[in-house]
Design an enzyme around this catalytic site. Sequence first.
Site, PDB file in Angstrom:
ATOM      1  N   SER A 135      16.439   2.212  36.313  1.00 33.12           N
ATOM      2  CA  SER A 135      15.148   2.209  35.808  1.00 33.12           C
ATOM      3  C   SER A 135      14.440   0.894  36.040  1.00 33.12           C
ATOM      4  O   SER A 135      14.853  -0.042  36.068  1.00 33.12           O
ATOM      5  CB  SER A 135      15.457   2.179  34.218  1.00 33.12           C
ATOM      6  OG  SER A 135      14.262   1.936  33.290  1.00 33.12           O
ATOM      7  N   LYS A 161      13.821   5.664  38.275  1.00 33.19           N
ATOM      8  CA  LYS A 161      12.971   6.110  37.213  1.00 33.19           C
ATOM      9  C   LYS A 161      11.969   5.023  37.079  1.00 33.19           C
ATOM     10  O   LYS A 161      12.441   3.998  37.082  1.00 33.19           O
ATOM     11  CB  LYS A 161      13.762   6.016  35.979  1.00 33.19           C
ATOM     12  CG  LYS A 161      13.314   6.097  34.659  1.00 33.19           C
ATOM     13  CD  LYS A 161      14.086   6.554  33.640  1.00 33.19           C
ATOM     14  CE  LYS A 161      13.823   5.459  32.226  1.00 33.19           C
ATOM     15  NZ  LYS A 161      14.914   6.033  31.093  1.00 33.19           N
ATOM     16  N   LEU A 162      10.753   5.519  36.991  1.00 31.03           N
ATOM     17  CA  LEU A 162       9.676   4.291  36.967  1.00 31.03           C
ATOM     18  C   LEU A 162       9.314   4.471  35.422  1.00 31.03           C
ATOM     19  O   LEU A 162       8.793   5.560  34.865  1.00 31.03           O
ATOM     20  CB  LEU A 162       8.517   4.970  37.839  1.00 31.03           C
ATOM     21  CG  LEU A 162       8.941   5.135  39.278  1.00 31.03           C
ATOM     22  CD1 LEU A 162       7.547   5.533  39.913  1.00 31.03           C
ATOM     23  CD2 LEU A 162       9.441   3.637  39.927  1.00 31.03           C
ATOM     24  N   ASP A 189       9.371   7.484  32.837  1.00 29.52           N
ATOM     25  CA  ASP A 189       9.578   7.326  31.372  1.00 29.52           C
ATOM     26  C   ASP A 189       8.355   6.732  30.665  1.00 29.52           C
ATOM     27  O   ASP A 189       8.220   5.448  31.031  1.00 29.52           O
ATOM     28  CB  ASP A 189      10.996   6.582  30.963  1.00 29.52           C
ATOM     29  CG  ASP A 189      11.271   6.480  29.674  1.00 29.52           C
ATOM     30  OD1 ASP A 189      10.640   7.044  28.775  1.00 29.52           O
ATOM     31  OD2 ASP A 189      12.520   5.579  29.561  1.00 29.52           O
ATOM     32  N   ASN A 191       8.224   6.244  27.392  1.00 26.91           N
ATOM     33  CA  ASN A 191       8.309   5.569  25.878  1.00 26.91           C
ATOM     34  C   ASN A 191       7.383   5.700  24.864  1.00 26.91           C
ATOM     35  O   ASN A 191       6.968   4.811  24.443  1.00 26.91           O
ATOM     36  CB  ASN A 191       8.816   3.971  26.158  1.00 26.91           C
ATOM     37  CG  ASN A 191      10.297   3.898  26.705  1.00 26.91           C
ATOM     38  OD1 ASN A 191      10.138   3.269  27.881  1.00 26.91           O
ATOM     39  ND2 ASN A 191      11.077   4.046  26.349  1.00 26.91           N
ATOM     40  N   LYS A 263      21.933   8.727  24.592  1.00 29.16           N
ATOM     41  CA  LYS A 263      22.264   7.354  24.252  1.00 29.16           C
ATOM     42  C   LYS A 263      23.221   7.292  23.008  1.00 29.16           C
ATOM     43  O   LYS A 263      22.451   7.652  22.098  1.00 29.16           O
ATOM     44  CB  LYS A 263      21.039   6.654  24.000  1.00 29.16           C
ATOM     45  CG  LYS A 263      20.066   6.369  25.271  1.00 29.16           C
ATOM     46  CD  LYS A 263      18.957   5.579  25.125  1.00 29.16           C
ATOM     47  CE  LYS A 263      18.011   5.343  26.120  1.00 29.16           C
ATOM     48  NZ  LYS A 263      16.671   4.828  25.761  1.00 29.16           N
ATOM     49  N   GLY A 291      20.320   4.227  29.165  1.00 26.69           N
ATOM     50  CA  GLY A 291      20.663   2.866  29.083  1.00 26.69           C
ATOM     51  C   GLY A 291      19.737   2.051  27.926  1.00 26.69           C
ATOM     52  O   GLY A 291      18.709   2.345  27.918  1.00 26.69           O
TER      53      GLY A 291
END
Length: 368
Positions: A135, A161-162, A189, A191, A263, A291
């Site tokens: 990530s 993953k950016l 991602d 968020n 997760k 993660g």
Amino acid sequence: MKLSGAELRFVSLPLVTPFRTSLGTQTVRNALVLRLETSQGEGWAECVADDEPGYSPEYLMGAADVIRRFFLPRLFAVEELDPAGVAVALDGFRGHPMAKAAVEMAVLDASLRATGTCLSAYLGGVRHRVPVGVSVGITDTIDELLGLVDKYLTAGYLRIKLKIQPGWDIEPVRAVRETFGPSVPLTVDANTAYRQSDTRHLRRLDEFGLLLVEQPFAPEDLYSHARLAAAMDTPICLDESITSARDAVSALRQGACSVINIKPGRVGGYLEARRVHDVAQAHGVPVWCGGMLETGLGRAANLALAALPGFQLPGDISATARYYTEDITAPFSVTDGHLDVPSDPGIGIVPNPASLDRLTTSAERIVR
Ligand code: NPQ
Ligand code: MG
């Protein structure tokens, strides 16, 4: 088994490089390490809550407090405690999945250690090593981002993953695609940084051949994710939205996602994580292991989980060196883009006492 005592330790691990997401910038990982004392021996775990309630409503001191004040007294009263019994005993307490997951993980570790079983075998793992990705946080410049991606691809990571947010999305993704080519497995991602009115903008990501777009909208907003999924070619993956196997069923039936990031902390433990995996498998949907900047304890247990057959995409389970110069356990390293699944009993690793002491900021012992 019977629980007789517990130690809560706060540890502080400086990050090798700041990690910036749409939620903020992290420079140090403060974590809670839990050691349970049972009639069958010790069990270790970590709680993945962050200092602040940013990623989720939980935060480290709150998690420690709910464990200390409510969970341990309840568990001390259980005569025959086993891993599945943790969720049962704590069922009357709402929320706090990361705190519950930590306690369950320590009970799993103690009981599997006692029977000489490794967590991966217990959960139903089918591989001895798992493919891993990395990530990559938001950077000040695109050049800086390209330098990091180059370094991680050279290190062997099998998926990049950016982290994205409004103002840092199309251009960085385009730059990475143009520089490293169409065959690099690439995801993004957000968020939760976008709103449904950003749908037209997010659709522009379709031209980059991403494996998935992770959590563009608010955790509770399954409806907008379903609308976006119908409007985009790129698969939608949910992270923050999925807090249980029941949520997974609901999201999949609504068409809100076609991939799930699992997760264990977010869903209340490794046993619920396996149920999310099972639900996804029943729907023919791939999962992968997310993660939370884990220490070696959580990293070990996540590797065991990622050995299950439905984990069809590389996880955010990077080498220790991606995050830390010193960890509380022996480091994990990447070989040919894979990490080995621990095979020793329990979670398969214990803290190195000297490292644990060096990184501990405070500790408390609680007895029955
Ligand atoms: C995610 N993790 O997939 C999270 C987000 C995240 C590796 O991208 C402290 C603790 C800081 C947990 C920052 C990765 C964090 C954190 C970001 C989790 O969404
Ligand atoms: Mg995520």
